[in-house]
Design a protein around this motif. Structure first.
Motif, PDB file in Angstrom:
ATOM      1  N   ILE A  59       0.841  -1.140   0.116  1.00 10.34           N
ATOM      2  CA  ILE A  59      -0.066   0.009  -0.170  1.00 10.34           C
ATOM      3  C   ILE A  59       0.927   1.186   0.139  1.00 10.34           C
ATOM      4  CG2 ILE A  59      -1.648   1.557   1.451  1.00 10.34           C
ATOM      5  CD1 ILE A  59      -2.816  -1.167   2.231  1.00 10.34           C
ATOM      6  N   GLU A  60       1.823   1.122   0.865  1.00 12.11           N
ATOM      7  CA  GLU A  60       2.699   2.173   1.101  1.00 12.11           C
ATOM      8  C   GLU A  60       3.557   2.703  -0.095  1.00 12.11           C
ATOM      9  OE1 GLU A  60       4.105   2.982   5.390  1.00 12.11           O
ATOM     10  OE2 GLU A  60       5.902   1.908   4.268  1.00 12.11           O
ATOM     11  N   HIS A  61       3.852   1.551  -0.827  1.00 10.30           N
ATOM     12  CA  HIS A  61       4.598   1.621  -2.189  1.00 10.30           C
ATOM     13  C   HIS A  61       3.954   2.488  -3.231  1.00 10.30           C
ATOM     14  CE1 HIS A  61       7.865   1.031  -4.989  1.00 10.30           C
ATOM     15  NE2 HIS A  61       7.243   0.330  -5.787  1.00 10.30           N
ATOM     16  N   VAL A  62       2.589   1.923  -3.436  1.00  8.02           N
ATOM     17  CA  VAL A  62       1.987   2.512  -4.312  1.00  8.02           C
ATOM     18  C   VAL A  62       1.693   3.884  -4.093  1.00  8.02           C
ATOM     19  CG1 VAL A  62      -0.460   2.293  -5.574  1.00  8.02           C
ATOM     20  CG2 VAL A  62       1.050   0.391  -5.119  1.00  8.02           C
ATOM     21  N   ARG A  63       1.178   4.026  -2.725  1.00  4.24           N
ATOM     22  CA  ARG A  63       0.966   5.539  -2.450  1.00  4.24           C
ATOM     23  C   ARG A  63       2.191   6.517  -2.517  1.00  4.24           C
ATOM     24  NH1 ARG A  63       1.614   7.041   3.683  1.00  4.24           N
ATOM     25  NH2 ARG A  63       3.737   6.439   3.181  1.00  4.24           N
ATOM     26  N   ASP A  64       3.326   5.833  -2.451  1.00  3.97           N
ATOM     27  CA  ASP A  64       4.650   6.828  -2.496  1.00  3.97           C
ATOM     28  C   ASP A  64       4.840   7.141  -4.126  1.00  3.97           C
ATOM     29  OD1 ASP A  64       4.801   6.839   0.033  1.00  3.97           O
ATOM     30  OD2 ASP A  64       6.558   5.469   0.243  1.00  3.97           O
ATOM     31  N   LEU A  65       4.407   6.175  -4.976  1.00  2.29           N
ATOM     32  CA  LEU A  65       4.653   6.449  -6.317  1.00  2.29           C
ATOM     33  C   LEU A  65       3.682   7.123  -6.958  1.00  2.29           C
ATOM     34  CD1 LEU A  65       5.507   2.707  -7.799  1.00  2.29           C
ATOM     35  CD2 LEU A  65       7.163   4.772  -7.482  1.00  2.29           C
ATOM     36  N   ILE A  66       2.296   7.167  -6.775  1.00  3.74           N
ATOM     37  CA  ILE A  66       1.310   7.816  -7.486  1.00  3.74           C
ATOM     38  C   ILE A  66       0.470   8.599  -6.492  1.00  3.74           C
ATOM     39  CG2 ILE A  66       1.314   6.070  -9.245  1.00  3.74           C
ATOM     40  CD1 ILE A  66      -1.286   4.936  -8.335  1.00  3.74           C
ATOM     41  N   GLY A  67       0.570   8.654  -5.260  1.00  3.93           N
ATOM     42  CA  GLY A  67      -0.297   9.418  -4.215  1.00  3.93           C
ATOM     43  C   GLY A  67      -1.270   8.449  -3.756  1.00  3.93           C
ATOM     44  N   ILE A  68      -2.205   9.050  -2.557  1.00  2.00           N
ATOM     45  CA  ILE A  68      -3.153   8.097  -1.962  1.00  2.00           C
ATOM     46  C   ILE A  68      -4.149   7.804  -2.787  1.00  2.00           C
ATOM     47  CG2 ILE A  68      -4.103  10.077  -0.618  1.00  2.00           C
ATOM     48  CD1 ILE A  68      -3.298   6.616   0.916  1.00  2.00           C
ATOM     49  N   ASP A  69      -4.545   8.830  -3.825  1.00  3.42           N
ATOM     50  CA  ASP A  69      -5.783   8.529  -4.472  1.00  3.42           C
ATOM     51  C   ASP A  69      -5.603   7.527  -5.367  1.00  3.42           C
ATOM     52  OD1 ASP A  69      -6.735  10.855  -3.439  1.00  3.42           O
ATOM     53  OD2 ASP A  69      -6.384  12.166  -4.903  1.00  3.42           O
ATOM     54  N   GLY A  70      -4.481   6.753  -5.622  1.00  3.37           N
ATOM     55  CA  GLY A  70      -4.400   5.550  -6.395  1.00  3.37           C
ATOM     56  C   GLY A  70      -4.558   4.383  -5.691  1.00  3.37           C
ATOM     57  N   VAL A  71      -4.551   4.261  -4.590  1.00  8.92           N
ATOM     58  CA  VAL A  71      -4.675   2.947  -3.630  1.00  8.92           C
ATOM     59  C   VAL A  71      -6.020   2.525  -3.139  1.00  8.92           C
ATOM     60  CG1 VAL A  71      -3.506   1.707  -2.028  1.00  8.92           C
ATOM     61  CG2 VAL A  71      -2.627   3.929  -2.967  1.00  8.92           C
ATOM     62  N   GLY A  72      -6.496   1.283  -3.535  1.00  7.50           N
ATOM     63  CA  GLY A  72      -7.600   0.747  -2.998  1.00  7.50           C
ATOM     64  C   GLY A  72      -7.349  -0.717  -2.399  1.00  7.50           C
ATOM     65  N   ILE A  73      -8.390  -1.487  -2.283  1.00  5.95           N
ATOM     66  CA  ILE A  73      -8.479  -2.622  -1.561  1.00  5.95           C
ATOM     67  C   ILE A  73      -9.051  -3.854  -2.572  1.00  5.95           C
ATOM     68  CG2 ILE A  73      -9.204  -4.485   0.089  1.00  5.95           C
ATOM     69  CD1 ILE A  73      -7.383  -2.381   1.265  1.00  5.95           C
ATOM     70  N   GLY A  74      -8.219  -5.123  -2.851  1.00  7.76           N
ATOM     71  CA  GLY A  74      -8.619  -6.155  -3.694  1.00  7.76           C
ATOM     72  C   GLY A  74      -8.324  -7.086  -3.186  1.00  7.76           C
ATOM     73  N   PHE A  75      -8.676  -7.511  -2.135  1.00 13.96           N
ATOM     74  CA  PHE A  75      -8.341  -8.563  -1.262  1.00 13.96           C
ATOM     75  C   PHE A  75      -8.007  -9.915  -1.953  1.00 13.96           C
ATOM     76  CE2 PHE A  75     -10.357  -6.383   2.714  1.00 13.96           C
ATOM     77  CZ  PHE A  75      -9.327  -5.979   3.063  1.00 13.96           C
ATOM     78  N   ASP A  76      -9.076 -10.482  -2.674  1.00 18.09           N
ATOM     79  CA  ASP A  76      -8.820 -11.871  -3.484  1.00 18.09           C
ATOM     80  C   ASP A  76      -8.749 -12.801  -2.513  1.00 18.09           C
ATOM     81  OD1 ASP A  76      -8.609 -13.682  -5.488  1.00 18.09           O
ATOM     82  OD2 ASP A  76      -6.514 -13.138  -6.027  1.00 18.09           O
ATOM     83  N   PHE A  77      -9.619 -12.829  -1.282  1.00 17.37           N
ATOM     84  CA  PHE A  77      -9.661 -13.881  -0.267  1.00 17.37           C
ATOM     85  C   PHE A  77     -10.200 -15.315  -0.897  1.00 17.37           C
ATOM     86  CE2 PHE A  77     -10.340 -10.310   3.129  1.00 17.37           C
ATOM     87  CZ  PHE A  77      -8.896 -10.285   3.469  1.00 17.37           C
ATOM     88  N   PHE A  78      -9.605 -16.317  -0.685  1.00 15.82           N
ATOM     89  CA  PHE A  78     -10.120 -17.482  -1.305  1.00 15.82           C
ATOM     90  C   PHE A  78      -9.767 -18.848  -0.561  1.00 15.82           C
ATOM     91  CE2 PHE A  78      -6.565 -19.482  -3.447  1.00 15.82           C
ATOM     92  CZ  PHE A  78      -5.784 -18.150  -3.713  1.00 15.82           C
ATOM     93  N   GLU A  79      -9.421 -18.374   0.787  1.00 19.43           N
ATOM     94  CA  GLU A  79      -8.833 -19.573   1.498  1.00 19.43           C
ATOM     95  C   GLU A  79      -9.856 -20.350   2.065  1.00 19.43           C
ATOM     96  OE1 GLU A  79      -7.015 -18.363   5.187  1.00 19.43           O
ATOM     97  OE2 GLU A  79      -6.247 -20.349   5.786  1.00 19.43           O
TER      98      GLU A  79
END
Ligand SMILES: [Zn+2]
Length: 344
Positions: free
Chosen positions: A258-278
């Motif tokens: 999350i932090e890496h994407v935020r640092d590259l493109i700003g907080i407006d570009g970060v969301g959640i896509g958990f993909d839980f399938f356990e």
């Protein structure tokens, strides 16, 4: 009087959490002999995590392809509507306004998405049919090749270099015409570039991670992350491709993505896509589990981030890691809502 951390988490969750990738339709189809599966198997966990909106993905397992792909996808949609009809806590939403209405009624808003165009075969007209059935976001491929193109490999190199097929290009144009969000999850690096060349509207990556921390071509490079940010898109951070080894696949490493994407493109570009399938994996026979592990050697379930009710733990850790309230609300809710308001 200061707020406890639980109160702080609850306040940041007051609008709920958006998860843009959940393999729900496939599980409903597998359990088609039962009734009220949403209510009995899912609702409690979704509520415990304050899930407000979920992108629920049509996905066709290899065993149904090619002949049964379309039929199983239609049956998955049928099961979804049937289950939603039987509950006053869910709604299938086709527009931003319908999402707002569902939330006012305390319903969890479900957006139908597609993971791989296998159900279309090579027939563009079927895209219109799926749109009418509620499809609002589409990712062209899973890892295997299909009529639109190739997926990125779960390896640091070696993905096919052919990019999109002419059909894949037509799918992009038709999605934009109809009002279906284009999702770049899974696509090969060459296909990724082709989509960006054709698409004129913001695109998303519903569930992926940074190659900086997990270097496989199914994930995305810094350049790719920047190209999504430059177009006003959002990237949903994936909870099953967090790191290469079990030791590193932790909640903190998830937040590093999350932090890496935020640092590259700003907080407006970060969301959640958990993909839980356990939960799906646990239902399989041992032979199926072994086959899965051979095919996707890198999928690791993160302790403390393996199901929707773990969302509160994620938020708690985001607070502890120094994310501001504004940043956390954007990650959990507002960035995806901005995409929906613009595109749906
Ligand atoms: Zn996926």
């Amino acid at each position: 009087m200061s707020e406890t951390i639980e109160q702080h988490v609850a306040r940041l969750h007051r609008h709920g959490v958006v998860d843009m990738h959940f393999d729900l339709p496939m599980d409903l189809y597998d359990k088609r002999a039962r009734q009220n599966v949403l209510a009995t198997d899912f609702l409690e966990d979704l509520d415990a995590g304050d899930i407000a909106i979920a992108g629920v993905a049509l996905y066709i397992e290899d065993r149904y392809l090619p002949e049964m792909g379309l039929r199983v996808a239609l049956d998955q949609i049928a099961r979804l509507y049937h289950e939603v009809d039987g509950s006053d806590r869910f709604a299938v939403c086709r527009s931003y306004q319908e999402i707002l209405r569902a939330r006012e009624q305390n319903r969890i808003a479900l957006l139908i998405t597609m993971e791989g165009v296998e159900p279309l075969g090579g027939d563009l007209d079927l895209l219109r049919v799926f749109y009418e059935l509620g499809l609002r976001s589409l990712c062209l491929t899973h890892v295997r090749r299909n009529a639109a193109g190739d997926g990125g490999l779960f390896a640091p190199g070696g993905s096919p270099r052919g990019g999109l097929t002419p059909f894949g290009r037509d799918v992009i144009r038709e999605c934009e015409r109809l009002g279906i969000i284009i999702d770049l999850a899974h696509i090969s690096p060459a296909g990724f570039d082709d989509v960006l060349e054709i698409a004129t509207k913001p695109v998303i990556i519903s569930h992926t991670n940074a190659r900086k921390y997990f270097d496989i071509e199914r994930n995305v490079t810094d350049e790719q992350i920047k190209s999504i940010g430059a177009r006003g898109g959002v990237i949903g951070i994936n909870a099953v491709l967090v790191a290469l080894t079990k030791e590193e696949a932790t909640l903190d490493r998830y937040i590093d993505h999350i932090e890496h994407v935020r640092d590259l493109i700003g907080i407006d570009g970060v969301g959640i896509g958990f993909d839980f399938f356990e939960f799906i994996y646990r239902q399989w026979s041992e032979a199926e589990q072994v086959a899965f592990q051979k095919k996707f050697t890198h999928a690791l379930f993160v302790p403390g981030l393996a199901k929707h009710s773990d969302s509160r733990g994620l938020t708690r850790r985001l607070i502890e890691r120094g994310f501001s309230d504004d940043e956390i609300e954007k990650i959990l809710f507002r960035n995806w809502m901005r995409i929906f308001s613009e595109r749906l």
